[in-house]
Design a protein around this motif. Structure first.
Motif, mmCIF file in Angstrom:
data_model
loop_
_atom_site.group_PDB
_atom_site.id
_atom_site.type_symbol
_atom_site.label_atom_id
_atom_site.label_comp_id
_atom_site.label_asym_id
_atom_site.label_seq_id
_atom_site.Cartn_x
_atom_site.Cartn_y
_atom_site.Cartn_z
ATOM 1 N N ALA A 8 62.015 -18.422 3.201
ATOM 2 C CA ALA A 8 61.915 -20.379 2.160
ATOM 3 C C ALA A 8 61.796 -20.864 1.222
ATOM 4 O O ALA A 8 59.693 -19.587 1.679
ATOM 5 N N PRO A 9 60.950 -21.583 0.358
ATOM 6 C CA PRO A 9 60.444 -21.767 -0.688
ATOM 7 C C PRO A 9 58.670 -21.831 -0.489
ATOM 8 O O PRO A 9 57.891 -21.103 -1.045
ATOM 9 N N ALA A 10 58.757 -22.737 0.654
ATOM 10 C CA ALA A 10 57.461 -23.034 1.117
ATOM 11 C C ALA A 10 56.439 -20.877 1.574
ATOM 12 O O ALA A 10 55.538 -21.012 1.217
ATOM 13 N N GLU A 11 57.309 -20.582 2.367
ATOM 14 C CA GLU A 11 57.160 -19.311 2.398
ATOM 15 C C GLU A 11 56.590 -17.923 1.119
ATOM 16 O O GLU A 11 55.700 -17.585 1.578
ATOM 17 N N VAL A 12 57.658 -17.872 0.349
ATOM 18 C CA VAL A 12 57.512 -17.608 -0.309
ATOM 19 C C VAL A 12 56.291 -17.538 -1.792
ATOM 20 O O VAL A 12 55.729 -17.368 -2.136
ATOM 21 N N CYS A 72 52.679 -28.497 -0.144
ATOM 22 C CA CYS A 72 53.239 -29.477 0.144
ATOM 23 C C CYS A 72 55.512 -29.459 0.266
ATOM 24 O O CYS A 72 55.499 -29.789 0.920
ATOM 25 N N CYS A 73 55.631 -28.083 -0.237
ATOM 26 C CA CYS A 73 56.963 -27.512 0.479
ATOM 27 C C CYS A 73 57.188 -28.513 2.388
ATOM 28 O O CYS A 73 57.808 -28.005 2.592
ATOM 29 N N ARG A 74 56.346 -27.317 2.699
ATOM 30 C CA ARG A 74 56.081 -27.736 4.396
ATOM 31 C C ARG A 74 56.327 -28.748 4.731
ATOM 32 O O ARG A 74 56.653 -29.602 6.052
#
Length: 275
Positions: free
Chosen positions: A84-88, A142-144
């Motif tokens: 997911a974007p937050a994890e990347v 922020c994504c999270r």
């Protein structure tokens, strides 16, 4: 200029990285976080010594710590199997200090690593602490916590890592490739600023809202400076010199964005635990 650059790097080593590691919230990083000061202190001392064996040895201590941190990234990826974007963004944050560590060792040794001058290597060190580690981590946070998913979250979580990678690749290709990376990174950082202002700031207490507001407002200004510099380097158009960039873009990113953001996120975790 170089005194200012060294102060910014020391801030990244001694404050920004350990503060960021606490925010990741991964128990597997607890040991790295506890031991970090013992590696960061020699790295910071190396900045103020003449180039040579002692400075290189102290820098190598720090570089080994950044390498150990980078090795957590594949372990985390295998354990979570999450892209997911937050994890990347978080994975990028774990890896980027190793680039800074390698550049620091080469610069302190006076060795032109991959043909890059010691001046470029010295500037690579703060770049991958702040535009690498801090920017990617804040993007991930922020994504999270941002409301829902979608374009802005994906832009922030993926463009910051991609832009950082493209800027690094641009070092080896040409100024136009570096400009492409700067454009992507700037777009991602604008998305981070907007998410911070729109989705994160309203959830915070008064003091934390102020810190988040400062970081969100400073970020577009510093990134426009970086973009202006990259355009000038690629096209030959007039653009700020390195001394001016260190005093504006560098100092603004270090204090206005990274330090304010991380302090705000630490306060935010006490006010309302992160998801």
């Amino acid at each position: 200029m170089w005194v200012l650059v060294d102060l910014i790097v020391a801030l990244g080593m001694l404050v920004v990285v350990p503060a960021g590691l606490r925010l990741i919230g991964d128990p597997a990083l607890d040991r790295a976080r506890r031991l970090w000061p013992y590696a960061a202190a020699p790295g910071a001392v190396s900045l103020w010594l003449p180039r040579g064996a002692l400075a290189t040895t102290l820098a190598a201590v720090y570089a080994l710590a950044t390498l150990a941190l980078a090795l957590h990234a594949p372990r985390r990826l295998l354990g979570r199997r999450d892209l997911a974007p937050a994890e990347v963004a978080v994975l990028t944050a774990l890896v980027t200090p190793a680039v800074a560590g390698a550049a620091l060792v080469a610069e302190r040794a006076g060795h032109e690593l991959f043909g890059f001058s010691t001046e470029i290597l010295a500037l690579t060190v703060p770049h991958f602490h702040f535009a690498g580690f801090a920017a990617a981590l804040v993007a991930g946070l922020c994504c999270r916590t941002a409301a829902g998913v979608g374009g802005l979250v994906n832009l922030a979580g993926l463009s910051v890592p991609l832009g950082t990678l493209l800027v690094l690749a641009g070092y080896f290709v040409d100024d136009w490739a570096e400009l492409a990376g700067a454009v992507v990174l700037t777009a991602g950082m604008f998305a981070v600023a907007l998410l911070t202002w729109r989705d994160v700031r309203p959830r915070a207490g008064a003091g934390t809202r102020t810190l988040l507001a400062v970081s969100a407002l400073v970020l577009p200004a510093t990134m426009l400076l970086a973009l202006t510099w990259a355009v000038g380097e690629a096209t030959g158009l007039p653009h700020p010199g390195l001394g001016w960039m260190a005093a504006t873009h560098g100092l603004g990113n270090a204090l206005g964005f990274a330090l304010c953001s991380l302090l705000a996120w630490h306060r935010l975790t006490k006010e309302a635990p992160l998801p």
